[in-house]
Design a protein around this motif. Structure first.
Motif, short mmCIF file in Angstrom:
data_model
loop_
_atom_site.label_atom_id
_atom_site.label_comp_id
_atom_site.label_asym_id
_atom_site.label_seq_id
_atom_site.Cartn_x
_atom_site.Cartn_y
_atom_site.Cartn_z
N THR A 27 0.95 -1.28 -0.07
CA THR A 27 0.30 -0.18 -0.10
C THR A 27 0.89 1.19 -0.04
O THR A 27 2.02 1.10 0.32
N PHE A 28 0.27 2.31 -0.54
CA PHE A 28 0.80 3.55 -0.13
C PHE A 28 -0.48 4.51 0.17
O PHE A 28 -1.56 4.07 0.03
N THR A 29 -0.13 5.66 0.67
CA THR A 29 -1.14 6.33 1.43
C THR A 29 -1.31 8.00 0.61
O THR A 29 -0.35 8.43 0.02
N LEU A 30 -2.52 8.15 0.31
CA LEU A 30 -2.80 9.32 -0.36
C LEU A 30 -3.47 10.51 0.62
O LEU A 30 -4.42 10.09 1.19
N VAL A 31 -2.87 11.43 0.66
CA VAL A 31 -3.44 12.45 1.64
C VAL A 31 -4.00 13.81 0.98
O VAL A 31 -3.10 14.12 -0.05
N GLY A 32 -5.12 14.24 1.16
CA GLY A 32 -5.60 15.52 0.54
C GLY A 32 -5.46 16.80 1.34
O GLY A 32 -6.03 16.89 2.54
N GLU A 33 -4.55 17.55 1.01
CA GLU A 33 -4.52 18.76 2.13
C GLU A 33 -5.02 19.82 1.26
O GLU A 33 -4.53 20.74 0.20
N LEU A 34 -6.34 20.32 1.64
CA LEU A 34 -7.38 21.00 0.71
C LEU A 34 -7.73 22.19 1.73
O LEU A 34 -7.31 22.13 2.91
N PRO A 35 -8.29 23.21 1.03
CA PRO A 35 -8.67 24.29 1.79
C PRO A 35 -9.86 24.05 2.69
O PRO A 35 -10.61 23.07 2.27
N PRO A 36 -10.46 25.08 3.57
CA PRO A 36 -11.27 24.72 4.60
C PRO A 36 -12.60 24.35 3.69
O PRO A 36 -12.93 25.37 2.72
N GLY A 37 -13.53 23.50 4.02
CA GLY A 37 -14.81 23.24 3.18
C GLY A 37 -14.58 22.55 1.73
O GLY A 37 -15.58 22.11 1.31
N PHE A 38 -13.36 22.10 1.62
CA PHE A 38 -13.25 21.37 0.46
C PHE A 38 -13.18 19.93 0.79
O PHE A 38 -12.71 19.43 1.78
N SER A 39 -13.24 18.88 -0.07
CA SER A 39 -13.00 17.46 0.12
C SER A 39 -12.73 16.92 -1.32
O SER A 39 -12.64 17.61 -2.24
N TYR A 40 -12.40 15.58 -1.15
CA TYR A 40 -12.21 14.91 -2.71
C TYR A 40 -12.68 13.56 -2.56
O TYR A 40 -12.91 12.85 -1.47
N TRP A 41 -12.87 13.00 -3.91
CA TRP A 41 -13.28 11.89 -3.95
C TRP A 41 -12.09 11.32 -4.70
O TRP A 41 -11.57 11.75 -5.67
N ALA A 42 -11.80 9.81 -4.80
CA ALA A 42 -10.86 9.34 -5.50
C ALA A 42 -11.28 7.86 -5.75
O ALA A 42 -11.88 6.84 -5.21
#
Length: 257
Positions: A27-42
């Motif tokens: 495995t490897f890790t994916l990290v989303g560093e996003l502005p407040p109120g943002f999110s992500y789908w992968a």
């Protein structure tokens, strides 16, 4: 007897040491560093492992998804399998399709998204490889900004997010935030998607707004029945627009001058 036991213990130790030195995480890790109120789908997509003879139909339907907003799930940090077995076929990770979500209002269709992505290859020239630091972390950078426009005869305000590579933080070329890695770089590593939000917003259609020191004004065009409302050099006749709560506004951002 004791000597034989010691020799056996040494052999077992050496075998275990060799086994551990060859073992790598899957495995490897994916990290989303996003502005407040943002999110992500992968959405993670796999292909048959090189050299594997597989005949799989509709295998893309089996691809794992992370952070499905319709289920109310979200984690900024997710684990991705490098290798997997799908319908009896050995598969390796090929790419990750990413949607960056942002919400500009809690009324109606206030959520919008743009795309980012990761690609993985078995062989990759060194000049294209991303570098991992001493903490086994690598980052790719993007920037997003809000785009605004109006629609309909009441000129209702709508907004959507646009994202692109962040050239100021070292990315090269045009396009959506993205990066490419060799698969042998991945075991046990962390990839960070670092996204920032720009302060400056932009009109979504050219020649429909004029910028003033206190904000943007919507051009009138040929009247409210004009579906386009282009300025065409008219810098004195403007229309109102309707905000998300039905408010009547004359300046953006904000509402009243």
């Amino acid at each position: 007897m004791i000597t034989w036991i010691k020799r056996l213990a040494l052999v077992v130790f050496l075998l275990l040491q060799a086994s551990c030195s060859e073992w790598q995480p899957n495995t490897f890790t994916l990290v989303g560093e996003l502005p407040p109120g943002f999110s992500y789908w992968a959405g993670v997509y796999y292909v048959p492992e090189p050299g594997t003879d597989c005949n799989i139909k509709d295998w893309r339907r089996t691809m794992p998804e992370h952070n499905r907003p319709w289920l109310g799930e979200y984690r900024s940090e997710i684990k991705i399998n490098i290798k997997t077995i799908i319908k009896g076929c050995r598969m390796v990770v090929d790419d990750i399709d990413i949607k960056i979500f942002a919400r500009w209002t809690d009324v109606g269709m206030g959520q919008t998204y743009d795309r980012a992505g990761l690609m993985f290859r078995t062989e990759l020239e060194d000049k294209h490889k991303r570098i991992f630091n001493s903490k086994d972390e690598s980052e790719f950078y993007g920037e997003c900004y809000w785009v605004f426009k109006t629609s309909g005869k009441y000129r209702s305000l709508t907004k959507y997010i646009e994202c692109r590579k962040d050239l100021e933080r070292g990315e090269r070329g045009k396009g959506k935030p993205s990066a490419i890695y060799a698969r042998d770089q991945l075991p046990g590593k962390t990839i960070k998607m670092s996204i920032r939000l720009l302060d400056k917003e932009k009109p979504g259609v050219k020649d429909t707004w004029i910028e003033f020191p206190n904000g943007w004004k919507r051009c009138l065009g040929d009247g409210f029945e004009d579906p386009y409302g282009f300025c065409r050099g008219n810098t004195s006749d403007f229309s109102y627009y309707t905000g998300p709560y039905g408010e009547i506004c004359t300046i953006y951002p904000g509402c009243e001058e």
